[in-house]
Motif scaffolding. Structure first.
Motif, PDB file in Angstrom:
ATOM      1  N   GLN A  35     -13.699  60.322  40.442  1.00 24.69           N
ATOM      2  CA  GLN A  35     -12.261  60.132  40.248  1.00 24.69           C
ATOM      3  C   GLN A  35     -11.520  61.443  40.506  1.00 24.69           C
ATOM      4  OE1 GLN A  35     -10.972  57.993  36.660  1.00 24.69           O
ATOM      5  NE2 GLN A  35      -9.425  59.577  36.374  1.00 24.69           N
ATOM      6  N   VAL A  36     -10.601  61.407  41.464  1.00 24.26           N
ATOM      7  CA  VAL A  36      -9.804  62.582  41.812  1.00 24.26           C
ATOM      8  C   VAL A  36      -8.372  62.446  41.289  1.00 24.26           C
ATOM      9  CG1 VAL A  36      -8.818  63.885  43.749  1.00 24.26           C
ATOM     10  CG2 VAL A  36     -11.202  63.098  43.845  1.00 24.26           C
ATOM     11  N   LEU A  37      -7.895  61.192  41.245  1.00 21.62           N
ATOM     12  CA  LEU A  37      -6.523  60.921  40.821  1.00 21.62           C
ATOM     13  C   LEU A  37      -6.525  59.689  39.925  1.00 21.62           C
ATOM     14  CD1 LEU A  37      -3.351  61.199  41.123  1.00 21.62           C
ATOM     15  CD2 LEU A  37      -3.585  59.645  43.098  1.00 21.62           C
ATOM     16  N   SER A  38      -5.755  59.731  38.841  1.00 18.38           N
ATOM     17  CA  SER A  38      -5.551  58.532  38.024  1.00 18.38           C
ATOM     18  C   SER A  38      -4.057  58.265  37.916  1.00 18.38           C
ATOM     19  CB  SER A  38      -6.153  58.701  36.626  1.00 18.38           C
ATOM     20  OG  SER A  38      -5.444  59.653  35.860  1.00 18.38           O
ATOM     21  N   VAL A  39      -3.694  56.982  37.915  1.00 14.71           N
ATOM     22  CA  VAL A  39      -2.293  56.566  37.787  1.00 14.71           C
ATOM     23  C   VAL A  39      -2.234  55.412  36.793  1.00 14.71           C
ATOM     24  CG1 VAL A  39      -1.588  57.318  40.098  1.00 14.71           C
ATOM     25  CG2 VAL A  39      -2.550  55.022  39.776  1.00 14.71           C
ATOM     26  N   PRO A  40      -1.074  55.207  36.130  1.00 13.28           N
ATOM     27  CA  PRO A  40      -0.989  54.159  35.114  1.00 13.28           C
ATOM     28  C   PRO A  40      -0.739  52.770  35.660  1.00 13.28           C
ATOM     29  CG  PRO A  40       1.053  55.402  35.175  1.00 13.28           C
ATOM     30  CD  PRO A  40       0.117  56.078  36.137  1.00 13.28           C
ATOM     31  N   SER A  41      -0.387  52.646  36.932  1.00  4.84           N
ATOM     32  CA  SER A  41      -0.177  51.332  37.541  1.00  4.84           C
ATOM     33  C   SER A  41      -0.305  51.477  39.050  1.00  4.84           C
ATOM     34  CB  SER A  41       1.202  50.771  37.178  1.00  4.84           C
ATOM     35  OG  SER A  41       2.180  51.197  38.100  1.00  4.84           O
ATOM     36  N   PRO A  42      -0.443  50.364  39.778  1.00  6.70           N
ATOM     37  CA  PRO A  42      -0.546  50.462  41.244  1.00  6.70           C
ATOM     38  C   PRO A  42       0.781  50.748  41.931  1.00  6.70           C
ATOM     39  CG  PRO A  42      -1.595  48.451  40.390  1.00  6.70           C
ATOM     40  CD  PRO A  42      -0.748  49.001  39.293  1.00  6.70           C
ATOM     41  N   ALA A  43       1.868  50.842  41.191  1.00  8.24           N
ATOM     42  CA  ALA A  43       3.175  51.075  41.816  1.00  8.24           C
ATOM     43  C   ALA A  43       3.171  52.372  42.617  1.00  8.24           C
ATOM     44  CB  ALA A  43       4.264  51.129  40.740  1.00  8.24           C
ATOM     45  N   GLY A  44       3.502  52.288  43.899  1.00 13.25           N
ATOM     46  CA  GLY A  44       3.562  53.470  44.751  1.00 13.25           C
ATOM     47  C   GLY A  44       2.217  54.019  45.162  1.00 13.25           C
ATOM     48  N   LEU A  45       1.142  53.333  44.830  1.00 15.44           N
ATOM     49  CA  LEU A  45      -0.191  53.867  45.106  1.00 15.44           C
ATOM     50  C   LEU A  45      -0.477  53.942  46.598  1.00 15.44           C
ATOM     51  CD1 LEU A  45      -2.813  54.928  43.973  1.00 15.44           C
ATOM     52  CD2 LEU A  45      -3.576  52.566  43.592  1.00 15.44           C
ATOM     53  N   GLY A  46       0.043  52.983  47.373  1.00 13.38           N
ATOM     54  CA  GLY A  46      -0.166  53.015  48.815  1.00 13.38           C
ATOM     55  C   GLY A  46       0.354  54.301  49.433  1.00 13.38           C
ATOM     56  N   THR A  52       9.665  34.216  26.221  1.00  9.38           N
ATOM     57  CA  THR A  52       9.071  35.552  26.230  1.00  9.38           C
ATOM     58  C   THR A  52       7.655  35.444  26.777  1.00  9.38           C
ATOM     59  OG1 THR A  52      10.379  36.241  24.325  1.00  9.38           O
ATOM     60  CG2 THR A  52       8.475  37.598  24.896  1.00  9.38           C
ATOM     61  N   ILE A  53       7.400  36.159  27.866  1.00 12.29           N
ATOM     62  CA  ILE A  53       6.103  36.100  28.540  1.00 12.29           C
ATOM     63  C   ILE A  53       5.445  37.469  28.480  1.00 12.29           C
ATOM     64  CG2 ILE A  53       4.923  35.686  30.730  1.00 12.29           C
ATOM     65  CD1 ILE A  53       7.204  33.809  31.504  1.00 12.29           C
ATOM     66  N   ALA A  54       4.214  37.515  27.991  1.00 10.41           N
ATOM     67  CA  ALA A  54       3.422  38.744  27.977  1.00 10.41           C
ATOM     68  C   ALA A  54       2.644  38.824  29.291  1.00 10.41           C
ATOM     69  CB  ALA A  54       2.469  38.759  26.786  1.00 10.41           C
ATOM     70  N   CYS A  55       2.801  39.920  30.012  1.00  7.44           N
ATOM     71  CA  CYS A  55       2.120  40.072  31.301  1.00  7.44           C
ATOM     72  C   CYS A  55       2.129  41.547  31.680  1.00  7.44           C
ATOM     73  CB  CYS A  55       2.798  39.227  32.382  1.00  7.44           C
ATOM     74  SG  CYS A  55       4.548  39.643  32.650  1.00  7.44           S
ATOM     75  N   ASN A  56       1.577  41.854  32.846  1.00  6.83           N
ATOM     76  CA  ASN A  56       1.502  43.245  33.300  1.00  6.83           C
ATOM     77  C   ASN A  56       1.968  43.365  34.752  1.00  6.83           C
ATOM     78  OD1 ASN A  56       0.480  44.527  30.858  1.00  6.83           O
ATOM     79  ND2 ASN A  56      -1.393  43.366  31.230  1.00  6.83           N
ATOM     80  N   PHE A  57       1.672  44.502  35.372  1.00  5.21           N
ATOM     81  CA  PHE A  57       2.179  44.808  36.710  1.00  5.21           C
ATOM     82  C   PHE A  57       1.829  43.710  37.719  1.00  5.21           C
ATOM     83  CE2 PHE A  57       1.713  46.623  40.932  1.00  5.21           C
ATOM     84  CZ  PHE A  57       2.900  47.317  41.099  1.00  5.21           C
ATOM     85  N   TYR A  58       0.580  43.264  37.731  1.00  5.22           N
ATOM     86  CA  TYR A  58       0.132  42.265  38.706  1.00  5.22           C
ATOM     87  C   TYR A  58       1.009  41.019  38.647  1.00  5.22           C
ATOM     88  CZ  TYR A  58      -3.054  39.108  41.218  1.00  5.22           C
ATOM     89  OH  TYR A  58      -3.596  38.213  42.106  1.00  5.22           O
ATOM     90  N   GLU A  59       1.187  40.516  37.422  1.00  2.00           N
ATOM     91  CA  GLU A  59       1.926  39.277  37.245  1.00  2.00           C
ATOM     92  C   GLU A  59       3.408  39.449  37.597  1.00  2.00           C
ATOM     93  OE1 GLU A  59      -1.753  39.510  35.558  1.00  2.00           O
ATOM     94  OE2 GLU A  59      -0.061  40.599  34.647  1.00  2.00           O
TER      95      GLU A  59
END
Length: 299
Positions: free
Chosen positions: A220-231, A99-106
């Motif tokens: 700040q104009v836009l906030s998102v919970p992760s970089p997914a789809g940010l491009g 079990t590995i604890a990590c986030n979007f980047y990892e």
């Protein structure tokens, strides 16, 4: 001897109450009711002739002797876990559920090459990932995870760390944005319209913490919970987003990338505890992850 009535389950309960500073949270972690935890702690109080914990406001505080016992218990529990593992193992035949604890980047950049290699050399291994946000050190303490990967090196004692990657922030924008011409100045950066990744859980990106430290703010104009789809979100707009350089590479071609005028380099580390420190199986996994990162990203 009163101590002969203590078992490893009792010591695990004490360690959880010590680490979580809460009887109720320890009970939840153990899957028992709070009275069972209270009964165990009362038993340990008699055995060690120490009150172990006392309340200070709403918080449970450990005595000095309790902290010493909890630290010793961590070592004993780790030794017990090592005893049930084979001294040596064949990765191609070994079975284990990590079990590995990590986030979007990892999950985007570290786990893909690691999983590819694991499937080649240890096909019977299983990996579960859980979000760590800013709670990774607690997840390790609670034994919810065996390994933490991320920019979350704990400052307290009891943790082992190994560096994997050195990262930096870059700014990404549509090529038609006037700010894409030449170097991005701090003044222009502060006046730009920003899409900001807010990961949640109390976590703030390093460049935002650096802005706070300098008493600066961005629009700040836009906030998102992760970089997914940010491009795709910023494409064709005047928005600027600040992300780790390797995340920017995953956005694909068609966007302009430039250095961030707020230097805030950071490290991605492996973090673990005494519980798995001497385990041949876990040591093998940590070495495999480090080797794959050197092969992919150098260093």
């Amino acid at each position: 001897m009163k101590a002969l009535g203590i078992d490893f389950a009792d010591l695990r309960t004490l360690r959880l109450v010590h680490d979580l500073r809460s009887f109720s949270e320890a009970a939840q972690e153990l899957g028992v009711n709070q009275s069972a935890v209270s009964y165990t702690i009362e038993k340990l109080r008699r055995a060690f002739d120490d009150r172990l914990f006392y309340r200070q406001g709403t918080e449970v505080v450990a005595t000095e002797r309790c902290t010493a016992i909890a630290e010793a218990a961590t070592g004993m529990l780790a030794d017990l876990e090592r005893l049930v593992l084979p001294a040596a193992f064949d990765p191609s035949q070994a079975e284990h559920r990590f079990t590995i604890a990590c986030n979007f980047y990892e999950r985007q950049l570290i786990l893909p090459p690691v999983m590819k290699r694991l499937r080649e050399v240890a096909p019977n291994m299983r990996v579960d990932t859980i979000n760590s946000i800013s709670q990774g050190h607690l997840q390790l303490k609670r034994a919810e995870a065996e390994l933490l990967i991320g920019p979350l090196r704990p400052e307290e004692s009891g943790f082992y760390c190994r560096n994997l990657i050195r990262e930096r922030y870059v700014c990404v924008m549509d090529p038609s944005n006037p700010l894409a011409e030449g170097a991005l100045s701090l003044e222009a950066y502060l006046s730009a319209s920003h899409a900001v990744v807010l990961y949640g859980g109390g976590w703030r990106s390093g460049y935002l913490r650096e802005l706070d430290a300098q008493g600066l703010d961005i629009r700040q104009v836009l906030s998102v919970p992760s970089p997914a789809g940010l491009g795709r979100l910023i494409s064709g707009t005047d928005l600027v987003t600040t992300v780790p350089s390797r995340i920017a590479e995953t956005f694909g071609p068609g966007l302009h990338v430039t250095d961030c005028p707020i230097p805030a380099p950071f490290d991605i580390d492996l973090v673990w505890t005494e519980r798995t420190h001497r385990s041949p199986l876990h040591s093998w996994l940590r070495d495999l992850i480090a080797r794959e990162m050197r092969a992919v990203y150098g260093g």
